[in-house]
Design an enzyme around this catalytic site. Structure first.
Site, PDB file in Angstrom:
ATOM      1  N   CYS A 121       1.875   0.522  -8.661  1.00 37.15           N
ATOM      2  CA  CYS A 121       3.021   1.025  -7.909  1.00 37.15           C
ATOM      3  C   CYS A 121       4.269   1.156  -8.770  1.00 37.15           C
ATOM      4  O   CYS A 121       5.154   1.952  -8.454  1.00 37.15           O
ATOM      5  CB  CYS A 121       3.303   0.110  -6.714  1.00 37.15           C
ATOM      6  SG  CYS A 121       3.557  -1.628  -7.159  1.00 37.15           S
TER       7      CYS A 121
ATOM      8  N   GLU B  86       5.625  -3.251   0.967  1.00 32.59           N
ATOM      9  CA  GLU B  86       5.649  -3.027  -0.478  1.00 32.59           C
ATOM     10  C   GLU B  86       4.899  -1.727  -0.742  1.00 32.59           C
ATOM     11  O   GLU B  86       3.669  -1.711  -0.753  1.00 32.59           O
ATOM     12  CB  GLU B  86       4.997  -4.208  -1.211  1.00 32.59           C
ATOM     13  CG  GLU B  86       5.775  -5.506  -1.100  1.00 32.59           C
ATOM     14  CD  GLU B  86       7.102  -5.459  -1.825  1.00 32.59           C
ATOM     15  OE1 GLU B  86       7.284  -4.591  -2.707  1.00 32.59           O
ATOM     16  OE2 GLU B  86       7.973  -6.288  -1.514  1.00 32.59           O
TER      17      GLU B  86
ATOM     18  N   GLY C 279       0.820  -1.209   0.000  1.00 29.66           N
ATOM     19  CA  GLY C 279       0.000   0.000   0.000  1.00 29.66           C
ATOM     20  C   GLY C 279       0.847   1.249   0.000  1.00 29.66           C
ATOM     21  O   GLY C 279       1.935   1.272  -0.587  1.00 29.66           O
TER      22      GLY C 279
ATOM     23  N   GLY D 138       1.832   2.391   5.785  1.00 29.79           N
ATOM     24  CA  GLY D 138       3.018   1.604   6.099  1.00 29.79           C
ATOM     25  C   GLY D 138       3.622   1.991   7.432  1.00 29.79           C
ATOM     26  O   GLY D 138       4.065   1.132   8.208  1.00 29.79           O
TER      27      GLY D 138
END
Length: 495
Positions: free
Chosen positions: A261, A226, A204, A209
């Site tokens: 991403c 990630e 995310g 995070g």
């Protein structure tokens, strides 16, 4: 394969810290029984996931369309096929991954043998993302299962159709005593993060995070993050511009309409080459999506109204006024923003400060292509970095100087599909990696095992430490074969 215990899916009304603790306790009890450790159990779960993907392919595509208007081919190429490939690869390699790795023993422990044993961590939590809700949920689950763990999957509530589908179909295929699905949003995620896990895998954004890391720190739980970042594309002038434009365009708009991403976030090229590149990108976009991309069935939509407003606010920034050279059309009702190119965007504009995660692609220009390295290194380290060039020396310099989670030369995003490469970030784009064996290792503990017999005794190892013993031990630690021989025959005598 249901054990008859509580259902594999939880969440929704009443899922609080107490229920989360109860679920984790049940999973930990099952893990301690050794149920997940055998090769047979791991292989059976992976085969079941392959069967689920094959039998429920149309349902999965329907859920992806409901969540993101994702085209069927894109759903298959970027999610379904990659999950199947990851399962098949793990099944093929699993026995080899599980086998202890023999390593040399040192002279100081002679005679002995040494090996590294991969053991499962225990009960792990996987928190998935909405943009690739199938791939980013099941790919880490594959690694966790392959490593022999009990697993809790928390799909993203921003992809509700896919989350609901997992809750409905996973229990029919996997071992419910070891693998659970928890649906929900912030309350459910908070309840899960309050628990003690043996590892947390989060995909995310950086803000969440940090929340995950803070919660994990309470229990000293290791994490894999990630995340994302502004993935740059450096474009040299000595290239096949038509090929480069296609590869940039499909990596940007063909990957969930930029909501990926590793999608190209911005382009850096020279002032002299920028008009040529812009013209080629325009023609490529018209060829891909037609003169009116809103009518294309091959372009995903923005995930929700909040993300739509965030993206339009980037375009509303007065610092990018007049910078749009292609696209820019918006339709809030249908969550549509046209593929958009912006040229000579200021470095201090919002669009160059934030990760875009959408169909906007700014282009900044430099005097010479080497200047792009300083631009990239002045920002947070990206998840991916791309370079288009025929100059091998420039390529070598790019790889050496630019720090990124992963790199690709003369293409975009495809490095994700190679199971022999680790996938992960560096710095603020995340840490830890997965895919292929790296997924197995992400959810394993590498246990060092040294084995000795009862021979090979030397008195020099034990007190009292006489001058002769100290001299021998120093020589032995320095790798002296003579010292080893003397130790094996028991010199010095006595003591």
């Amino acid at each position: 394969m249901d054990s008859g215990k509580k259902p594999a899916t939880m969440g929704g009304g009443g899922f609080d810290g107490e229920r989360a603790a109860e679920m984790v306790a049940e999973l930990r009890e099952t893990f301690r029984s050794g149920r997940t450790r055998s090769l047979e159990w791991r292989a059976a779960q992976l085969k079941a996931l392959v069967r689920m993907i094959e039998e429920k392919e149309s349902d999965i595509m329907g859920a992806l369309y409901a969540d993101l208007a994702k085209p069927q081919l894109e759903s298959y190429l970027h999610e379904i096929s990659l999950v199947k490939s990851a399962c098949s690869f793990a099944l093929k390699q699993l026995k080899r991954w599980m086998k202890p790795e023999k390593v040399p023993a040192s002279i100081t422990t002679f005679p002995s043998t040494a090996e590294i044993v991969s053991e499962p961590l225990g009960v792990v939590l996987i928190i998935s993302a909405w943009n690739y809700p199938v791939l980013l949920s099941l790919d880490p689950v594959i690694g966790a299962i392959a490593a022999g763990n009990a697993v809790v999957l928390k799909p993203s509530d921003l992809a509700p159709a896919t989350s609901s589908l997992f809750a409905r179909i996973l229990p029919d295929y996997i071992d419910n005593s070891c693998i659970r699905v928890v649906e929900g949003s912030i309350p459910e995620a908070t309840a899960l993060l309050e628990q003690k896990w043996d590892k947390i895998f989060y995909t995310g954004n950086g803000n969440v995070g940090r929340i995950v890391m803070t919660a994990a720190a309470k229990h000293l739980t290791p994490v894999v993050l990630e995340l994302g970042g502004k993935s740059p594309v450096v474009v040299d002038s000595n290239i096949d511009v038509k090929v480069a434009a296609r590869r940039i365009a499909v990596g940007k708009w063909g990957c969930n309409n930029g909501q990926a991403c590793i999608a190209p976030d911005y382009i850096i090229t020279t002032k002299s080459f920028a008009p040529i590149l812009v013209d080629s990108l325009k023609r490529t976009l018209e060829k891909f999506y037609g003169e009116d991309a809103s009518e294309s069935k091959d372009l995903s939509r923005i995930v929700n109204a909040d993300h739509f407003k965030r993206l339009t606010s980037l375009l509303d920034d007065e610092k990018v006024s007049g910078k749009i050279v292609h696209g820019g059309q918006q339709d809030e009702k249908h969550l549509y923003i046209a593929p958009t190119l912006l040229l000579d965007v200021p470095h201090d504009s919002l669009i160059m400060k934030e990760e875009i995660f959408g169909p906007l692609l700014p282009i900044i220009t430099v005097d010479k292509v080497e200047d792009s390295f300083d631009v990239i290194n002045s920002k947070s380290k990206p998840l991916a970095a791309y370079l288009f060039t025929k100059d091998k020396k420039l390529e070598e310099k790019f790889v050496k100087i630019v720090s990124a989670g992963g790199m690709l030369i003369n293409d975009t995003v495809l490095h994700l599909a190679n199971p022999y490469l680790p996938f992960g970030g560096v710095g603020e784009s995340g840490f830890g990696s997965y895919h292929g064996k790296f997924s197995f290792e992400a959810f394993s503990h590498k246990k060092a095992v040294l084995s000795r017999g009862f021979g090979g005794e030397t008195s020099a190892r034990y007190p009292p430490y006489t001058p002769q013993k100290q001299k021998l031990l120093r020589q032995l630690l320095n790798g002296s074969i003579i010292a080893l021989f003397l130790a094996l025959i028991g010199w010095p005598r006595g003591g």
